[in-house]
Structure formats: C-alpha cells, structure tokens
Design an enzyme around this catalytic site. Sequence first.
Site, PDB file in Angstrom:
ATOM      1  CB  CYS A 291      -1.051   0.279   1.387  1.00 12.47           C
ATOM      2  SG  CYS A 291      -2.618  -0.822   0.658  1.00 12.47           S
TER       3      CYS A 291
ATOM      4  CG  HIS B 115      -3.390   3.397   2.443  1.00 13.74           C
ATOM      5  ND1 HIS B 115      -3.580   3.220   0.827  1.00 13.74           N
ATOM      6  CD2 HIS B 115      -2.825   2.755   3.353  1.00 13.74           C
ATOM      7  CE1 HIS B 115      -3.866   2.128   1.192  1.00 13.74           C
ATOM      8  NE2 HIS B 115      -3.422   1.425   2.396  1.00 13.74           N
TER       9      HIS B 115
ATOM     10  CG  ASN C  69      -7.102  -0.008   1.253  1.00  8.52           C
ATOM     11  OD1 ASN C  69      -6.017   0.439   0.482  1.00  8.52           O
ATOM     12  ND2 ASN C  69      -5.977  -0.635   2.897  1.00  8.52           N
TER      13      ASN C  69
HETATM   14  O1  UT7 Z   1      -3.198  -1.023   4.183  1.00  3.46           O
HETATM   15  C1  UT7 Z   1      -3.511  -2.289   5.317  1.00  3.46           C
HETATM   16  C2  UT7 Z   1      -4.178  -3.154   5.023  1.00  3.46           C
HETATM   17  N1  UT7 Z   1      -5.396  -3.206   6.170  1.00  3.46           N
HETATM   18  C3  UT7 Z   1      -5.498  -2.176   6.904  1.00  3.46           C
HETATM   19  O2  UT7 Z   1      -5.301  -0.848   7.066  1.00  3.46           O
HETATM   20  C4  UT7 Z   1      -6.601  -2.796   7.651  1.00  3.46           C
HETATM   21  C5  UT7 Z   1      -7.118  -2.261   9.194  1.00  3.46           C
HETATM   22  N2  UT7 Z   1      -7.559  -2.615   9.754  1.00  3.46           N
HETATM   23  C6  UT7 Z   1      -8.711  -2.425   9.766  1.00  3.46           C
HETATM   24  O3  UT7 Z   1      -9.335  -1.742   9.449  1.00  3.46           O
HETATM   25  C7  UT7 Z   1      -9.502  -2.671  11.473  1.00  3.46           C
HETATM   26  O4  UT7 Z   1      -8.934  -4.123  11.741  1.00  3.46           O
HETATM   27  C8  UT7 Z   1     -10.728  -3.746  10.650  1.00  3.46           C
HETATM   28  C9  UT7 Z   1     -11.565  -3.331   9.756  1.00  3.46           C
HETATM   29  C10 UT7 Z   1      -9.730  -4.636  10.103  1.00  3.46           C
HETATM   30  C11 UT7 Z   1     -11.741  -4.652  12.123  1.00  3.46           C
HETATM   31  O5  UT7 Z   1     -11.918  -3.889  12.495  1.00  3.46           O
HETATM   32  P1  UT7 Z   1     -11.575  -3.795  13.994  1.00  3.46           P
HETATM   33  O6  UT7 Z   1     -12.324  -2.618  14.892  1.00  3.46           O
HETATM   34  O7  UT7 Z   1     -10.705  -3.956  14.517  1.00  3.46           O
HETATM   35  O8  UT7 Z   1     -12.248  -5.426  14.502  1.00  3.46           O
HETATM   36  P2  UT7 Z   1     -12.403  -6.193  14.587  1.00  3.46           P
HETATM   37  O9  UT7 Z   1     -11.345  -7.703  13.972  1.00  3.46           O
HETATM   38  O10 UT7 Z   1     -11.500  -6.663  16.096  1.00  3.46           O
HETATM   39  O11 UT7 Z   1     -13.287  -7.072  15.130  1.00  3.46           O
HETATM   40  C12 UT7 Z   1     -14.296  -6.850  15.793  1.00  3.46           C
HETATM   41  C13 UT7 Z   1     -15.321  -8.183  15.959  1.00  3.46           C
HETATM   42  C14 UT7 Z   1     -15.561  -9.448  15.496  1.00  3.46           C
HETATM   43  O12 UT7 Z   1     -16.531 -10.023  16.656  1.00  3.46           O
HETATM   44  P3  UT7 Z   1     -15.490 -10.774  17.717  1.00  3.46           P
HETATM   45  O13 UT7 Z   1     -14.940 -11.604  18.014  1.00  3.46           O
HETATM   46  O14 UT7 Z   1     -15.535  -9.059  19.150  1.00  3.46           O
HETATM   47  O15 UT7 Z   1     -17.767 -11.499  18.273  1.00  3.46           O
HETATM   48  C15 UT7 Z   1     -15.322  -9.944  15.051  1.00  3.46           C
HETATM   49  O16 UT7 Z   1     -15.603 -11.107  14.185  1.00  3.46           O
HETATM   50  O17 UT7 Z   1     -16.446  -7.836  14.417  1.00  3.46           O
HETATM   51  C16 UT7 Z   1     -16.317  -8.428  13.850  1.00  3.46           C
HETATM   52  N3  UT7 Z   1     -16.559  -8.513  11.803  1.00  3.46           N
HETATM   53  C17 UT7 Z   1     -16.993  -8.186  11.794  1.00  3.46           C
HETATM   54  N4  UT7 Z   1     -18.661  -7.989  11.706  1.00  3.46           N
HETATM   55  C18 UT7 Z   1     -19.483  -7.692  11.133  1.00  3.46           C
HETATM   56  C19 UT7 Z   1     -15.649  -8.567  11.244  1.00  3.46           C
HETATM   57  N5  UT7 Z   1     -15.729  -7.713  10.231  1.00  3.46           N
HETATM   58  C20 UT7 Z   1     -16.840  -8.085  10.413  1.00  3.46           C
HETATM   59  C21 UT7 Z   1     -17.957  -8.182   9.847  1.00  3.46           C
HETATM   60  N6  UT7 Z   1     -19.350  -7.765  10.225  1.00  3.46           N
HETATM   61  N7  UT7 Z   1     -17.223  -7.326   7.747  1.00  3.46           N
END
Ligand code: UT7
Length: 334
Positions: free
Chosen positions: A116, A256, A286
């Site tokens: 990225c 980004h 993204n």
């Molecule tokens: O360019 C670099 C590339 N990547 C990035 O920049 C990504 C950086 N990371 C992020 O943007 C965030 O970490 C994410 C958007 C990927 C995830 O958001 P988060 O607030 O960190 O969520 P999490 O991974 O901590 O998950 C929280 C909850 C989980 O459920 P439990 O375990 O708390 O019950 C996940 O299973 O949200 C759940 N979850 C979803 N729920 C509904 C994960 N994805 C989804 C979804 N819809 N699409």
Amino acid sequence: MEKINAVVTGVGGYVPDYILDNEQLSKMVDTTDEWIMTRIGVKERHILSEEGLGTSYMARKAVKQLLQKTGVNPDEIEMIAVATSTPDYHFPSTASILCDKVGLKNAFAFDFQAACCGFLFLMETAANFIRSGKYKKVIIVGADKMSSMVDYSDRAVCPIFGDGAAAFLLEGTTDNFGILDSYLRTDGKGLPFLHMKAGGSVCPPSYFTVENKMHNIYQQGRTVFKYAVSLMSDSSAEIAKRNHLDKNSIDWVIPHQANRRIIEAVAHRLELPMDKMLMNIEHYGNTSAATLPLCVWDYEEKLRKGDNLIFTAFGAGFTWGALYMKWGYDTEKS
Ligand code: UT7
C-alpha cells in the site's frame, strides 16, 4: 547548477464501472452496512469484474486519460513505473505491457512493489530520476486489482478492498514546487500480520495452496490498524515539523484510504479539521497502491498552485511514511 524539483503536471485515473455495495456484500457474508460504515467507512467499491482483464487494463485507461489531458506526446515519456501488488503476471512487468498498450516507444519501464506504500515510495523514487537532470518526463502509476486477492467469504477482509488505477506525470522545474521532502520507512516486521501465504517462491502454487485459500489476503486487522494509526500519524507529524508546517500552513493531507478511523487519528494528531483530509474511501475502499493518486484525481479541481500537501501511507512489510509536496498548477473547474 540550479536545483531541479520534480513537479506533478497532470493526473489521470480510472475505476471500473461495476460497483459492489454493502447491501450486496451483506448477502454474501455475515455483515451489515452499519458495521462496515462504522468500523471502516466504505459504502461501495469498484470491481474489475470482466474475465481476462488485469491491473494493466485499469492502468492503461488512467495513463491514456493522463496523456489526453496533458496533451503530452507519448514519444516524450522517458520512464514509466507501476506501483502494484497485483501485476498482470509475475513477469513480464505490468509496466512493460503498458508501454505497448499506450504506445510508449522511448521509455524504460518497471514495476514497483511496496504494497500500500507503493505509490508513496515511487513518488520519491521517480522524483530522483527527474532531480538528476537526465529525465524530463516520467509517468508513475498506482494500480491494483485487489479483488483478485480477496476471499469474498472472509468478512474481515472483503469489505475493505476495491480496484482502481491512477497516474501522475512528473516533470522538472527549477521553481520551488513539487516533491520537496519525504520520510519513508520499512521494518520487515509486519510479515506475520499482513501477507499472501502462497504463490511466491517460498510456497509456489499447488492444489494444496488453492484448496486452502492461500492465495488470498491474510491480515490480523487489529494489529495492522494499531501500527497504521501510530506510524502514519508519527511520519506525518515528522514531515510537518521538519518543513515548518502547521495546521494553518498545511492545505491538504492525502492519506492512504484504508480505514476512515485511521484517517481521523492522523487528523487528530496534526490538529487538522477533517475537511483538510482528502477522502474517497466511501466510494472506492482501499485500492492499495492506487489510493493516493486516485484521491488527487478526484480532488484535482480543489488543489491550487502553491498548496502544501502531505501524503501519508502505511502498508504490508510494514512500510510507511509521509511526503511533502507543493502543488504546481491550477485546474479550471469543469
Ligand atoms: O492498507 C493496509 C491494509 N489493511 C488495513 O489497513 C486494515 C487495518 N485494520 C482495520 O481496518 C480493522 O482492524 C478492521 C476493519 C479490519 C476490523 O475492525 P476492528 O474494529 O479491528 O474489528 P475486529 O477485527 O477487532 O473484530 C471485532 C468484531 C469481531 O467479532 P467478535 O470476535 O468481537 O465477536 C469480528 O468477528 O467484529 C467482527 N467482524 C465483523 N462483524 C460484522 C469482523 N468483520 C466483520 C464484518 N461485519 N465485516
């Protein structure tokens, strides 16, 4: 000899027509528009859905638009580079395919891989070719078909990414415009948190790798998020400080487009209002190496000659950094 700066003299871009919105996604995986908008900030993403088309197709559209907008003769282009993690083929380079498709006969071409951060690092790299005095007209492209690496049954990944491409024309100037400073870093410690497991030389493709979905993006979102916030914020603050820029003299930040909350954190750190943060994440998601130039493409009419711009990005590797640019031209409102 007078100092030569590399200045952007034109922008072209392209996103595919097909749109995958949150409503459609919520029928494919267990998610909701509300979750995606609150946690990421993406409403829809453009997807290159036609079979047989790759990253060079989008890059070609962006470069053709750039050549048409600037009126530059393709024979004058001496170098073209494509920042991408999703090349058409392992080899030859996507940039070499572009040379043929857009009719560049006097250029050398190569692909540039920094995930990225590809376009951020490429801006500084290409600027050095111009600064050397040997190259007068260079095209740099950020292009990624992220849909080719996304597992559309993985709800933690599929809402984030989209496809797109955009290109800058860089030329030399002895005026104080263009790419003036950069702070770029890579540590190599991010491998466990963000990568594609197979398809490279460590683990070539096999039935096993396909069956086990090892050709898709793997990421530990929370860890990546944490590093992205602190490293994009720190590098933006550093580049602002050493160029004596503050909340009044920074006109725009081009971050980004990975997550709206990451962008908000950078704004907070620089004490900038959100309306100085250029954003199109809601419509494109993204697009990896394409996010920065696509943002400039979208907001080109807003930018005024002399505006102080800070670009900042973070990506796999980890890679991160910030770049200071003084914008070089006014665009007529269309
Ligand atoms: O360019 C670099 C590339 N990547 C990035 O920049 C990504 C950086 N990371 C992020 O943007 C965030 O970490 C994410 C958007 C990927 C995830 O958001 P988060 O607030 O960190 O969520 P999490 O991974 O901590 O998950 C929280 C909850 C989980 O459920 P439990 O375990 O708390 O019950 C996940 O299973 O949200 C759940 N979850 C979803 N729920 C509904 C994960 N994805 C989804 C979804 N819809 N699409």
